[in-house]
Design a protein around this motif. Structure first.
Motif, PDB file in Angstrom:
ATOM      1  N   ALA A  55      -8.526   5.325   5.958  1.00  9.89           N
ATOM      2  CA  ALA A  55      -8.356   6.038   4.683  1.00  9.89           C
ATOM      3  C   ALA A  55      -7.535   5.206   3.705  1.00  9.89           C
ATOM      4  CB  ALA A  55      -7.702   7.397   4.924  1.00  9.89           C
ATOM      5  N   ALA A  56      -6.493   4.546   4.196  1.00  9.84           N
ATOM      6  CA  ALA A  56      -5.662   3.724   3.316  1.00  9.84           C
ATOM      7  C   ALA A  56      -6.470   2.560   2.737  1.00  9.84           C
ATOM      8  CB  ALA A  56      -4.444   3.204   4.078  1.00  9.84           C
ATOM      9  N   LEU A  60       0.851  -1.180   0.000  1.00  9.41           N
ATOM     10  CA  LEU A  60       0.000   0.000   0.000  1.00  9.41           C
ATOM     11  C   LEU A  60       0.890   1.234   0.000  1.00  9.41           C
ATOM     12  CD1 LEU A  60      -2.567  -1.003   2.797  1.00  9.41           C
ATOM     13  CD2 LEU A  60      -2.875  -1.212   0.320  1.00  9.41           C
ATOM     14  N   VAL A  61       0.589   2.165  -0.876  1.00  7.72           N
ATOM     15  CA  VAL A  61       1.277   3.446  -0.871  1.00  7.72           C
ATOM     16  C   VAL A  61       0.447   4.375  -0.003  1.00  7.72           C
ATOM     17  CG1 VAL A  61       2.106   5.393  -2.246  1.00  7.72           C
ATOM     18  CG2 VAL A  61       2.159   3.060  -3.196  1.00  7.72           C
ATOM     19  N   ILE A  62       1.049   4.812   1.078  1.00  8.01           N
ATOM     20  CA  ILE A  62       0.298   5.610   2.048  1.00  8.01           C
ATOM     21  C   ILE A  62       1.036   6.908   2.360  1.00  8.01           C
ATOM     22  CG2 ILE A  62      -0.729   3.579   3.153  1.00  8.01           C
ATOM     23  CD1 ILE A  62       1.412   4.119   5.429  1.00  8.01           C
ATOM     24  N   ASP A  63       0.305   7.840   2.863  1.00  8.11           N
ATOM     25  CA  ASP A  63       0.902   9.016   3.492  1.00  8.11           C
ATOM     26  C   ASP A  63       1.151   8.607   4.946  1.00  8.11           C
ATOM     27  OD1 ASP A  63       0.897  11.475   5.170  1.00  8.11           O
ATOM     28  OD2 ASP A  63       0.592  12.464   3.246  1.00  8.11           O
ATOM     29  N   VAL A  64       2.283   8.940   5.497  1.00  9.47           N
ATOM     30  CA  VAL A  64       2.612   8.485   6.854  1.00  9.47           C
ATOM     31  C   VAL A  64       1.650   9.045   7.900  1.00  9.47           C
ATOM     32  CG1 VAL A  64       5.044   8.074   6.364  1.00  9.47           C
ATOM     33  CG2 VAL A  64       4.312  10.327   7.187  1.00  9.47           C
ATOM     34  N   GLU A  76      -5.768 -10.306  14.315  1.00  5.19           N
ATOM     35  CA  GLU A  76      -6.944 -10.870  14.996  1.00  5.19           C
ATOM     36  C   GLU A  76      -7.478 -10.000  16.146  1.00  5.19           C
ATOM     37  OE1 GLU A  76      -8.205 -13.232  13.294  1.00  5.19           O
ATOM     38  OE2 GLU A  76      -6.399 -13.519  12.110  1.00  5.19           O
ATOM     39  N   VAL A  77      -6.927  -8.814  16.340  1.00  2.00           N
ATOM     40  CA  VAL A  77      -7.385  -7.917  17.398  1.00  2.00           C
ATOM     41  C   VAL A  77      -8.221  -6.800  16.775  1.00  2.00           C
ATOM     42  CG1 VAL A  77      -6.658  -6.299  19.201  1.00  2.00           C
ATOM     43  CG2 VAL A  77      -5.360  -8.416  18.806  1.00  2.00           C
ATOM     44  N   PRO A  78      -9.454  -6.579  17.255  1.00  2.00           N
ATOM     45  CA  PRO A  78     -10.254  -5.491  16.685  1.00  2.00           C
ATOM     46  C   PRO A  78      -9.675  -4.122  17.042  1.00  2.00           C
ATOM     47  CG  PRO A  78     -11.448  -6.587  18.483  1.00  2.00           C
ATOM     48  CD  PRO A  78     -10.165  -7.328  18.291  1.00  2.00           C
ATOM     49  N   VAL A  79      -9.581  -3.265  16.028  1.00  2.00           N
ATOM     50  CA  VAL A  79      -9.083  -1.905  16.235  1.00  2.00           C
ATOM     51  C   VAL A  79      -9.989  -0.926  15.499  1.00  2.00           C
ATOM     52  CG1 VAL A  79      -6.669  -2.618  16.473  1.00  2.00           C
ATOM     53  CG2 VAL A  79      -7.537  -1.919  14.246  1.00  2.00           C
ATOM     54  N   ASP A  80     -10.007   0.304  15.976  1.00  2.00           N
ATOM     55  CA  ASP A  80     -10.701   1.382  15.285  1.00  2.00           C
ATOM     56  C   ASP A  80      -9.751   1.915  14.215  1.00  2.00           C
ATOM     57  OD1 ASP A  80     -13.052   1.320  16.900  1.00  2.00           O
ATOM     58  OD2 ASP A  80     -11.944   2.369  18.472  1.00  2.00           O
ATOM     59  N   SER A  81     -10.030   1.594  12.973  1.00  2.00           N
ATOM     60  CA  SER A  81      -9.102   1.964  11.906  1.00  2.00           C
ATOM     61  C   SER A  81      -9.065   3.466  11.657  1.00  2.00           C
ATOM     62  CB  SER A  81      -9.430   1.208  10.621  1.00  2.00           C
ATOM     63  OG  SER A  81     -10.714   1.559  10.137  1.00  2.00           O
ATOM     64  N   GLY A 138      -9.735   0.630  -2.193  1.00  2.00           N
ATOM     65  CA  GLY A 138     -10.985   0.111  -2.748  1.00  2.00           C
ATOM     66  C   GLY A 138     -11.826  -0.687  -1.775  1.00  2.00           C
ATOM     67  N   LEU A 139     -11.369  -0.792  -0.542  1.00  2.00           N
ATOM     68  CA  LEU A 139     -12.138  -1.531   0.468  1.00  2.00           C
ATOM     69  C   LEU A 139     -12.990  -0.528   1.245  1.00  2.00           C
ATOM     70  CD1 LEU A 139      -9.327  -3.957   1.666  1.00  2.00           C
ATOM     71  CD2 LEU A 139     -11.137  -4.373  -0.013  1.00  2.00           C
ATOM     72  N   THR A 140     -14.227  -0.389   0.834  1.00  2.00           N
ATOM     73  CA  THR A 140     -15.095   0.632   1.414  1.00  2.00           C
ATOM     74  C   THR A 140     -16.087   0.058   2.428  1.00  2.00           C
ATOM     75  OG1 THR A 140     -16.616   0.390  -0.447  1.00  2.00           O
ATOM     76  CG2 THR A 140     -14.923   2.125  -0.613  1.00  2.00           C
ATOM     77  N   GLY A 141     -15.903  -1.193   2.803  1.00  2.00           N
ATOM     78  CA  GLY A 141     -16.803  -1.815   3.773  1.00  2.00           C
ATOM     79  C   GLY A 141     -16.719  -1.180   5.152  1.00  2.00           C
ATOM     80  N   CYS A 142     -15.519  -0.876   5.607  1.00  2.00           N
ATOM     81  CA  CYS A 142     -15.413  -0.221   6.915  1.00  2.00           C
ATOM     82  C   CYS A 142     -15.742   1.258   6.722  1.00  2.00           C
ATOM     83  CB  CYS A 142     -14.061  -0.450   7.570  1.00  2.00           C
ATOM     84  SG  CYS A 142     -12.649   0.038   6.607  1.00  2.00           S
ATOM     85  N   LYS A 143     -16.502   1.772   7.658  1.00  2.00           N
ATOM     86  CA  LYS A 143     -17.056   3.121   7.525  1.00  2.00           C
ATOM     87  C   LYS A 143     -16.442   4.071   8.541  1.00  2.00           C
ATOM     88  CE  LYS A 143     -20.201   1.410   4.726  1.00  2.00           C
ATOM     89  NZ  LYS A 143     -19.719   1.144   3.405  1.00  2.00           N
ATOM     90  N   GLU A 144     -16.438   5.354   8.177  1.00  2.00           N
ATOM     91  CA  GLU A 144     -16.061   6.367   9.144  1.00  2.00           C
ATOM     92  C   GLU A 144     -17.332   6.925   9.754  1.00  2.00           C
ATOM     93  OE1 GLU A 144     -13.346   9.390   7.960  1.00  2.00           O
ATOM     94  OE2 GLU A 144     -13.542  10.451   9.859  1.00  2.00           O
ATOM     95  N   GLY A 145     -17.558   6.576  11.016  1.00  2.00           N
ATOM     96  CA  GLY A 145     -18.722   7.093  11.725  1.00  2.00           C
ATOM     97  C   GLY A 145     -18.351   8.365  12.436  1.00  2.00           C
ATOM     98  N   CYS A 146     -17.726   8.226  13.582  1.00  2.00           N
ATOM     99  CA  CYS A 146     -17.389   9.385  14.410  1.00  2.00           C
ATOM    100  C   CYS A 146     -16.025   9.973  14.056  1.00  2.00           C
ATOM    101  CB  CYS A 146     -17.419   8.996  15.874  1.00  2.00           C
ATOM    102  SG  CYS A 146     -16.141   7.794  16.320  1.00  2.00           S
TER     103      CYS A 146
END
Length: 173
Positions: free
Chosen positions: A26-27, A16-20, A54-59, A32-40
């Motif tokens: 966002a990455a 993945l090419v990302i901004d640090v 395997e650990v849930p995190v708030d992306s 193209g993976l739009t399943g996870c949403k930005e709520g708050c």
């Protein structure tokens, strides 16, 4: 500043090419993976929940650079060959999919929960007296999912779905 990171994304190696300064959310969406949403956007609602090793995190509050060398699971990777995962099927069967905005995060949280129970002593899916096994009750499920909010309705169907997930994960219908 751009950086290339390597990780496993839904079981496949990717770069993945990302901004640090970029969030993992966002990455993933840029990939193209739009399943996870930005709520708050501040890690309070859980709509953006993904699993890192395997650990849930708030992306939304996790920097993408933290994904370097890690295994990332998103909602897009849960179904296989068009077949829903046991947790996804449980959410459908329980009618726990309201508007769908929070559902991917809830499904990922439940996936980590059920898989964690299965790996714990005795597993989650032994015959038992509550939720299909291991003494888990509805209050336990509510506490475990307290970081995932749904604005549509109450949480009864979500708790029902988690109970079904526990049973389905053990092969019970």
């Amino acid at each position: 500043m751009k950086q290339i990171i390597q990780c496993q994304l839904n079981g496949k190696p990717v770069e993945l090419v990302i901004d640090v300064r970029q969030s993992l959310l966002a990455a993933l969406r840029d990939h193209g993976l739009t399943g996870c949403k930005e709520g708050c956007g501040v890690g309070e609602c859980g709509a953006c929940t993904v699993l890192i090793d395997e650990v849930p995190v708030d992306s939304c509050i996790t920097l993408a650079v933290r994904a370097e060398g890690r295994e990332i699971r998103t909602i897009e990777g849960e179904s296989v060959n068009g077949e829903l995962s046991p947790v996804q099927q449980a959410y459908v069967d329980a009618g726990a999919v309201q508007c769908g905005f929070c559902t991917p995060g809830l499904v990922m949280k439940t996936t980590a929960y059920v898989e964690g129970l299965a790996q714990s002593a005795g597993g989650c899916c032994q015959n038992g007296n509550k939720s299909g096994g291991n003494g888990i009750d509805r209050n336990d499920i509510r506490k475990e999912h307290a970081g995932n909010l749904c604005r549509c309705t109450g949480y009864q169907t979500v708790v029902d779905a988690v109970e079904k997930s526990i049973r389905y994960y053990g092969g019970q219908k």
